[in-house]
Design an enzyme around this catalytic site. Structure first.
Site, mmCIF file in Angstrom:
data_model
loop_
_atom_site.group_PDB
_atom_site.id
_atom_site.type_symbol
_atom_site.label_atom_id
_atom_site.label_comp_id
_atom_site.label_asym_id
_atom_site.label_seq_id
_atom_site.Cartn_x
_atom_site.Cartn_y
_atom_site.Cartn_z
ATOM 1 N N LYS A 162 0.832 -1.209 0.000
ATOM 2 C CA LYS A 162 0.000 0.000 0.000
ATOM 3 C C LYS A 162 0.870 1.264 0.000
ATOM 4 O O LYS A 162 0.352 2.373 -0.036
ATOM 5 C CB LYS A 162 -0.899 0.018 1.233
ATOM 6 C CG LYS A 162 -1.939 -1.097 1.258
ATOM 7 C CD LYS A 162 -2.900 -0.879 2.420
ATOM 8 C CE LYS A 162 -3.775 -2.093 2.667
ATOM 9 N NZ LYS A 162 -4.645 -2.426 1.544
ATOM 10 N N SER A 163 2.202 1.103 0.064
ATOM 11 C CA SER A 163 3.080 2.274 0.174
ATOM 12 C C SER A 163 2.925 3.263 -0.985
ATOM 13 O O SER A 163 2.909 4.476 -0.745
ATOM 14 C CB SER A 163 4.537 1.833 0.316
ATOM 15 O OG SER A 163 4.702 1.177 1.556
ATOM 16 N N LYS A 223 15.063 -6.292 4.799
ATOM 17 C CA LYS A 223 15.431 -5.242 5.767
ATOM 18 C C LYS A 223 16.834 -5.448 6.352
ATOM 19 O O LYS A 223 17.515 -4.484 6.677
ATOM 20 C CB LYS A 223 14.387 -5.161 6.883
ATOM 21 C CG LYS A 223 13.055 -4.593 6.396
ATOM 22 C CD LYS A 223 12.059 -4.429 7.528
ATOM 23 C CE LYS A 223 10.700 -4.050 6.961
ATOM 24 N NZ LYS A 223 9.691 -3.860 8.011
ATOM 25 N N GLY A 225 11.312 -11.626 14.922
ATOM 26 C CA GLY A 225 11.822 -11.368 13.577
ATOM 27 C C GLY A 225 12.129 -9.893 13.391
ATOM 28 O O GLY A 225 12.316 -9.144 14.363
ATOM 29 N N ARG A 240 8.097 -18.577 18.986
ATOM 30 C CA ARG A 240 7.978 -20.006 18.693
ATOM 31 C C ARG A 240 9.317 -20.703 18.878
ATOM 32 O O ARG A 240 9.399 -21.791 19.428
ATOM 33 C CB ARG A 240 7.468 -20.145 17.247
ATOM 34 C CG ARG A 240 7.303 -21.538 16.761
ATOM 35 C CD ARG A 240 6.677 -21.526 15.395
ATOM 36 N NE ARG A 240 7.539 -20.876 14.385
ATOM 37 C CZ ARG A 240 7.214 -20.743 13.110
ATOM 38 N NH1 ARG A 240 6.045 -21.171 12.673
ATOM 39 N NH2 ARG A 240 8.040 -20.159 12.266
ATOM 40 N N PRO A 244 12.171 -20.303 21.051
ATOM 41 C CA PRO A 244 12.481 -19.505 22.250
ATOM 42 C C PRO A 244 13.887 -18.907 22.250
ATOM 43 O O PRO A 244 14.089 -17.773 22.697
ATOM 44 C CB PRO A 244 12.304 -20.517 23.396
ATOM 45 C CG PRO A 244 11.386 -21.556 22.857
ATOM 46 C CD PRO A 244 11.692 -21.650 21.393
ATOM 47 N N LYS A 296 15.606 -17.564 20.016
ATOM 48 C CA LYS A 296 15.696 -16.274 19.305
ATOM 49 C C LYS A 296 15.199 -15.150 20.196
ATOM 50 O O LYS A 296 15.761 -14.048 20.197
ATOM 51 C CB LYS A 296 14.838 -16.323 18.030
ATOM 52 C CG LYS A 296 15.487 -17.009 16.864
ATOM 53 C CD LYS A 296 14.814 -16.500 15.593
ATOM 54 C CE LYS A 296 14.629 -17.590 14.580
ATOM 55 N NZ LYS A 296 13.730 -17.205 13.495
ATOM 56 N N MET A 301 0.287 -6.443 14.296
ATOM 57 C CA MET A 301 0.975 -5.657 13.263
ATOM 58 C C MET A 301 0.442 -5.974 11.866
ATOM 59 O O MET A 301 0.598 -5.191 10.938
ATOM 60 C CB MET A 301 2.475 -5.939 13.292
ATOM 61 C CG MET A 301 3.187 -5.272 14.422
ATOM 62 S SD MET A 301 4.939 -5.342 14.075
ATOM 63 C CE MET A 301 5.587 -4.777 15.626
ATOM 64 N N GLY A 351 -2.473 -3.423 12.181
ATOM 65 C CA GLY A 351 -1.247 -2.677 11.907
ATOM 66 C C GLY A 351 -1.344 -1.625 10.817
ATOM 67 O O GLY A 351 -0.319 -1.077 10.411
#
Ligand code: NDP
Length: 271
Positions: A16-17, A66, A129, A152, A154, A156, A215, A239
């Site tokens: 949508k940006s 990213k 993430g 999920r 743990p 991380k 989000m 979000g």
């Protein structure tokens, strides 16, 4: 010739940006063009370079690039370094500046649009993430009573909590550790809703008057928001506001003009 900007991702056609930035440009009378560019996997750097050489002034970066954008930037802000992820690139004489506006976007949506204060609250972020990385620093700056990170995988969450521990009180772990704890703000930063899935959450998760924030956004309430409503939560948000707010921050970085976000959020809600 209008100044050129883009969102670069894979996939990117759903983004949508372009609509958001076109609305900002109209409202602030900025002469710019904004397009979506699909970067083949493994060709992110080449795609950015081709756009820059063709006169691009800046770009938003979305999934799954990213982290690559962070590595590509020749200068990064402190927010981007804390997140180790970049969603906004600015091309300036010989330099590529990298910034992360996801955290600012979430803060503005929660505090300004939804009117919910974060200071002193018990906050849970689900997921470890790129999206979670971008928001942990700004959340901790607001001085919550405690910040819990559940994932999920743990390990991380534990590692991410360790990275952010110098910013404030944050613990990481798996969903089973949530057991008896209650939260005032629960942010779903997982991709579970995308897969029509729900993390394994205890039904005692929400404190009185809690905010449930996903989000993800779509045409209807996400699975997480549906579940939260079934638990009696009445403050629910997807979000979309965060998306528009992070875009406004990028626009401000590029143009030094801050667009109004409420009309654009309303336009997107109206479909
Ligand atoms: P990543 O792929 O980097 O991370 C995904 C996270 O979700 C991981 O923690 C992963 O856990 C977890 N996860 C995936 N599937 C499941 C599942 N079925 N059950 C439980 N956990 C799961 O994605 P991002 O962090 O970049 O994005 C996450 C979400 O946030 C997406 O829905 C994205 O659209 C949204 N987002 C929204 C923004 C906005 O402006 N509104 C901005 C940025 C992101 P594990 O580590 O175990 O794999």
């Amino acid at each position: 010739m209008p100044d050129r900007y883009a969102v670069i991702g894979n996939p990117v056609s759903h983004s949508k940006s372009p609509v958001i930035h076109a609305a900002f440009a109209r409202a602030t009378e900025q002469d710019l063009a904004y397009q979506a560019i699909l970067a083949p996997l493994g060709r992110f750097g080449a795609t950015v370079e081709a756009f820059r050489v063709a006169g691009g002034k800046g770009a938003n970066v979305t999934l799954p690039f990213k982290l690559e954008a962070f590595d590509l930037a020749t200068e990064t802000t402190e927010r981007a370094r804390a997140a180790h992820a970049v969603n906004t690139l600015s091309f300036e004489a010989g330099a590529v500046r990298g910034e992360n506006t996801d955290g600012v976007g979430l803060m503005r949506d929660i505090e300004t649009n939804l009117g919910v204060e974060i200071a002193g609250k018990r906050v849970l972020v689900m997921g470890a993430g790129g999206a979670a990385r971008g928001v942990l620093g700004p959340l901790l700056e607001r001085r919550p009573a405690a910040l819990t990170l559940a994932n999920r995988t743990p390990d991380k969450a534990i590692e991410l909590a360790r990275c952010f521990s110098r910013h404030g009180p944050v613990v990481g772990g798996g969903y089973e550790a949530l057991g008896p704890h209650r939260f005032d703000i629960v942010v779903n930063a997982t991709a579970a809703s995308l897969a029509g899935d729900l993390p394994p959450l205890p039904t005692s998760l929400f404190g009185a008057g809690a905010l449930a924030y996903d989000m993800m956004y779509g045409s209807g309430p996400t699975l997480f928001l549906q579940w939260a409503r079934e638990q009696g939560v009445t403050r629910l948000a997807d979000g979309l506001g965060m998306l528009v707010e992070q875009a406004a921050e990028s626009f401000f970085l590029w143009r030094a003009v801050r667009p109004e976000t409420a009309p654009v959020i309303a336009m997107l809600r109206a479909g």
